[in-house]
Design a protein around this motif. Structure first.
Motif, short mmCIF file in Angstrom:
data_model
loop_
_atom_site.label_atom_id
_atom_site.label_comp_id
_atom_site.label_asym_id
_atom_site.label_seq_id
_atom_site.Cartn_x
_atom_site.Cartn_y
_atom_site.Cartn_z
N ALA A 82 43.58 -4.79 35.96
CA ALA A 82 42.18 -4.78 35.65
C ALA A 82 41.61 -3.96 34.29
CB ALA A 82 41.16 -4.66 36.69
N PHE A 83 42.33 -2.67 34.40
CA PHE A 83 42.14 -1.69 33.20
C PHE A 83 42.68 -2.30 31.74
CE2 PHE A 83 43.10 2.15 30.82
CZ PHE A 83 41.71 2.51 30.53
N VAL A 84 44.09 -2.69 31.97
CA VAL A 84 44.85 -2.99 31.01
C VAL A 84 44.04 -4.26 30.26
CG1 VAL A 84 46.93 -3.72 30.12
CG2 VAL A 84 46.63 -1.98 31.76
N ARG A 92 47.70 -3.82 24.93
CA ARG A 92 48.24 -4.06 26.23
C ARG A 92 50.05 -4.01 26.03
NH1 ARG A 92 45.87 -10.03 27.51
NH2 ARG A 92 43.49 -9.19 27.74
N ARG A 93 50.51 -4.24 24.80
CA ARG A 93 51.73 -4.02 24.60
C ARG A 93 52.00 -2.64 24.68
NH1 ARG A 93 55.37 -7.40 20.89
NH2 ARG A 93 57.26 -5.89 20.83
#
Length: 125
Positions: A82-84, A92-93
């Motif tokens: 959820a945080f990412v 994200r990568r």
């Protein structure tokens, strides 16, 4: 149109998945059989195998390693992202690479600890 090599690659991937699933099932079955036979030997025959716990520990270690690998491959691991997901594709990568780095560090720590354990067993004889 799919490339001709893609068909072979897909078939090879299926074979590797089947082998990996079979090996994981074999490890789990071996752990269950060893543990069950140890319980029966201990409580029915008042005896036991001194190596059963150590064998079960080794089988479990291999089960964890193969299970982690297989779980990552088929995306079966639970994840809290959820945080990412608040970030764009670039961050994200980066988080993904950090997760991979953490996994590699964990594997290195596991390898170092295993090496020390086996070295001590070798010294003991």
């Amino acid at each position: 149109m799919a490339s001709p090599g893609g068909r072979w690659s897909n078939a090879l991937g299926k074979v590797i998945n089947a082998l990996e699933e079979g090996f994981i099932a074999l490890l789990f079955a071996a752990m269950t059989i060893v543990t069950f036979s140890q319980v029966v030997a201990r409580y029915v025959f008042n005896s036991g195998m001194v190596w059963a716990l150590e064998l079960t520990t080794y089988l479990f270690a291999w089960l964890v390693l193969f299970g982690m690998s297989y779980g990552v491959k088929v995306s079966a691991h639970l994840g809290v992202d959820a945080f990412v997901r608040l970030f764009g594709p670039g961050p994200r990568r980066i988080f993904g690479l950090l997760a991979v780095a953490a996994g590699l560090i964990y594997g290195g720590i596991l390898l170092a600890g295993s090496w020390q354990y086996v070295s001590k067993l070798y010294i003991i004889g």
